[in-house]
Scaffold this motif. Structure first.
Motif, mmCIF file in Angstrom:
data_model
loop_
_atom_site.group_PDB
_atom_site.id
_atom_site.type_symbol
_atom_site.label_atom_id
_atom_site.label_comp_id
_atom_site.label_asym_id
_atom_site.label_seq_id
_atom_site.Cartn_x
_atom_site.Cartn_y
_atom_site.Cartn_z
ATOM 1 N N ILE A 43 0.859 -1.171 0.000
ATOM 2 C CA ILE A 43 0.000 0.000 0.000
ATOM 3 C C ILE A 43 0.898 1.224 0.000
ATOM 4 C CG2 ILE A 43 -0.221 0.194 2.512
ATOM 5 C CD1 ILE A 43 -3.178 0.896 2.040
ATOM 6 N N MET A 44 0.499 2.240 -0.744
ATOM 7 C CA MET A 44 1.342 3.439 -0.880
ATOM 8 C C MET A 44 0.464 4.592 -1.334
ATOM 9 S SD MET A 44 3.145 2.315 -4.454
ATOM 10 C CE MET A 44 2.925 0.559 -4.104
ATOM 11 N N SER A 45 1.021 5.791 -1.317
ATOM 12 C CA SER A 45 0.320 6.933 -1.887
ATOM 13 C C SER A 45 1.076 7.392 -3.120
ATOM 14 C CB SER A 45 0.207 8.073 -0.874
ATOM 15 O OG SER A 45 1.477 8.452 -0.399
ATOM 16 N N MET A 46 0.333 7.817 -4.134
ATOM 17 C CA MET A 46 0.926 8.311 -5.370
ATOM 18 C C MET A 46 0.296 9.648 -5.724
ATOM 19 S SD MET A 46 1.462 4.945 -7.787
ATOM 20 C CE MET A 46 -0.207 4.286 -7.703
ATOM 21 N N GLU A 59 -3.246 10.279 -3.780
ATOM 22 C CA GLU A 59 -4.254 9.293 -3.396
ATOM 23 C C GLU A 59 -3.565 8.016 -2.915
ATOM 24 O OE1 GLU A 59 -7.280 10.091 -3.242
ATOM 25 O OE2 GLU A 59 -7.797 11.496 -4.839
ATOM 26 N N ILE A 60 -4.324 7.141 -2.270
ATOM 27 C CA ILE A 60 -3.782 5.888 -1.738
ATOM 28 C C ILE A 60 -4.128 4.741 -2.679
ATOM 29 C CG2 ILE A 60 -3.915 4.245 0.177
ATOM 30 C CD1 ILE A 60 -4.375 6.666 2.009
ATOM 31 N N TYR A 61 -3.127 3.927 -2.969
ATOM 32 C CA TYR A 61 -3.270 2.805 -3.891
ATOM 33 C C TYR A 61 -2.772 1.524 -3.228
ATOM 34 C CZ TYR A 61 -3.784 6.334 -7.596
ATOM 35 O OH TYR A 61 -4.200 7.390 -8.388
ATOM 36 N N ILE A 74 -4.903 -0.976 -7.439
ATOM 37 C CA ILE A 74 -6.256 -0.511 -7.168
ATOM 38 C C ILE A 74 -6.181 0.823 -6.431
ATOM 39 C CG2 ILE A 74 -8.429 -0.979 -5.971
ATOM 40 C CD1 ILE A 74 -7.822 -3.951 -6.217
ATOM 41 N N GLN A 75 -6.941 1.808 -6.887
ATOM 42 C CA GLN A 75 -7.018 3.092 -6.193
ATOM 43 C C GLN A 75 -8.055 2.988 -5.084
ATOM 44 O OE1 GLN A 75 -7.504 6.500 -8.741
ATOM 45 N NE2 GLN A 75 -8.034 7.867 -7.038
ATOM 46 N N LEU A 76 -7.635 3.330 -3.837
ATOM 47 C CA LEU A 76 -8.518 3.179 -2.679
ATOM 48 C C LEU A 76 -9.196 4.478 -2.267
ATOM 49 C CD1 LEU A 76 -6.385 0.792 -0.423
ATOM 50 C CD2 LEU A 76 -8.234 0.195 -1.998
ATOM 51 N N ASP A 92 -11.978 1.226 5.797
ATOM 52 C CA ASP A 92 -11.910 -0.202 5.522
ATOM 53 C C ASP A 92 -10.827 -0.450 4.468
ATOM 54 O OD1 ASP A 92 -14.022 -0.447 7.249
ATOM 55 O OD2 ASP A 92 -15.536 -0.679 5.671
ATOM 56 N N SER A 93 -10.349 -1.664 4.386
ATOM 57 C CA SER A 93 -9.248 -1.968 3.467
ATOM 58 C C SER A 93 -9.639 -1.811 2.001
ATOM 59 C CB SER A 93 -8.722 -3.381 3.711
ATOM 60 O OG SER A 93 -9.749 -4.335 3.514
#
Length: 435
Positions: A256-259, A266-268, A278-280, A315-316
């Motif tokens: 999990i990371m942010s880009m 955003e968090i992916y 997947i973009q979260l 949530d995940s």
């Protein structure tokens, strides 16, 4: 990871009702008095005995929970490990715990028989035998310290672990960063990368076979996996824009990371098996620094979607986002405790930095460290100790002194780890014995 030849075989373990214990969840108390006579051994093994005893003592003292009685005060001296303690002699010097051991060597293998005694109750608490080779000398000492810690506190230990961090060397005109790894006490230090490219935010995989980190190649951010056993590196992805702080999922199959893209972060989530991303989060605010809960069902992150930088849990799958921090200042770098009971964070308020913890619902916020710059908390595998790094205020506008600290979550026993160069962004491994 290169395997160390070591067998830890349980000879026998005696569980008896005893009053000897330390409550590590409450307020600070006086350290427990421990007696550790020199281990019985042949003269040829005296140096090995000295090293093992030194590591055990250093581990337990570093926790702030134990203090060792000077051997000159001892009234009884053991001829072998089967000699039963004269408890009245150990009670007379106010010893609460007694460590007794014997080291032998057979061919190329060492055997250490270790016993832990409850002095006030005049009873044996634990007895084990370990077999190991010369390379495993320090590890067996860490494992014994963990066994003592667990038997007395009721919590898993954290001494048989490693730390990966960013080693920084600065001159007036340049800054070199390298991945480095060491035991939690600073021993067995090793640089993993050559320093040709900037590296940031290393994280252990759950099985400790890999380290995920961020590196810049030709100014492009890339996420790499470093295999500890082989030394090989592989690119997980070459992402457009800016990428921040990759972390493994609890099962090790995802990152999990942010880009950032066009100024919006955003968090992916990336599946390491399929490489699917997947973009979260989808919000015009900046979302970054995600961290999974131990069960993988929740994610904590920081965002300025509420007007200033605060902590949020979702949530995940990215749903059910809710804010959990409401204090003054800005919150950053949240990381979930391995126990699931706390979230650690960095807080910036009034030009000063703080390391704190709160419950996952945002209640019970408590500051445990502060400084001109303190940042990037990481949890011990038992969730009772935090490491973070500090930087001193530049004395000449250029010189920066970065150091790694370890502190109990009660805020007591803050200590600095010794590293050969400046150190930042530590990450704590799980217990090596459990991998």
């Amino acid at each position: 990871m290169k395997k160390i030849i070591m067998l830890a075989c349980l000879l026998f373990s005696v569980s008896v009702h005893a009053e000897l214990s330390i409550d590590i969840t409450g307020a600070h108390s006086e350290p427990m008095a421990v007696a550790m006579p020199t281990f019985n051994s042949d003269d040829s093994l005296k140096q090995n005995v000295k090293e093992i005893m030194g590591v055990i003592r250093s581990d337990l003292e570093s926790s702030g929970l134990f203090r060792f009685i000077d051997e000159e005060a001892f009234l009884q001296h053991f001829n072998n490990v089967n000699d039963k303690p004269k408890f009245v002699d150990w009670q007379a010097i106010k010893s609460e715990a007694l460590i007794q051991a014997e080291l032998k060597k057979e061919n190329n293998a060492f055997k250490l028989f270790f016993r832990l005694w409850d002095v006030p109750a005049s009873s044996e608490m634990k007895a084990e035998e370990y077999e190991f080779d010369k390379k495993g000398t320090r590890r067996v000492a860490h494992i014994i310290a963990d066994a003592i810690y667990k038997r007395i506190t009721g919590e898993d230990g954290y001494f048989d672990t490693r730390i990966v961090y960013i080693a920084e060397t600065r001159t007036k005109f340049s800054r070199t960063t390298r991945l480095a790894i060491m035991d939690q006490d600073g021993a067995n230090h090793k640089f993993l990368t050559d320093g040709l490219n900037l590296v940031l935010t290393p994280r252990f995989s759950p099985n400790m076979q890999q380290i995920a980190y961020l590196s810049f190649y030709n100014d492009d951010p890339r996420v790499y996996l470093f295999d500890i056993e082989t030394g090989k590196q592989q690119i997980v992805g070459n992402f457009p824009g800016m990428t921040f702080a990759p972390r493994f999922s609890p099962d090790g199959h995802k990152l999990i990371m942010s880009m950032a893209d066009k100024g919006n972060s955003e968090i992916y989530e990336m599946n390491l098996d399929t490489k699917k991303v997947i973009q979260l989060t989808r919000h015009p605010a900046i979302d970054t620094s995600p961290s999974y809960s131990p069960d993988g069902k929740k994610i904590v992150f920081n965002s300025d979607r509420g007007g200033n930088q605060q902590l949020y849990v979702m949530d995940s799958n990215g749903k059910n986002v809710r804010r959990i921090s409401f204090g003054d200042g800005r919150y950053a770098t949240p990381v979930w405790s391995p126990r699931g009971d706390y979230i650690a964070f960095t807080k910036i308020k009034g030009g000063k930095f703080y390391i704190g913890v709160m419950f996952p619902d945002g209640k019970g916020e408590r500051i445990i460290a502060n400084g001109w710059l303190v940042e990037a908390p990481t949890w011990s595998p038992n969730g009772r100790i935090l490491m973070y790094f500090s930087q001193s205020k530049p004395s000449d506008g250029l010189k920066v002194d970065s150091k790694i600290h370890a502190v109990d979550i009660t805020g007591y026993n803050d200590r600095i780890l010794i590293t050969p160069v400046g150190a930042s962004h530590p990450a704590w491994s799980p217990l090596l014995e459990n991998r």
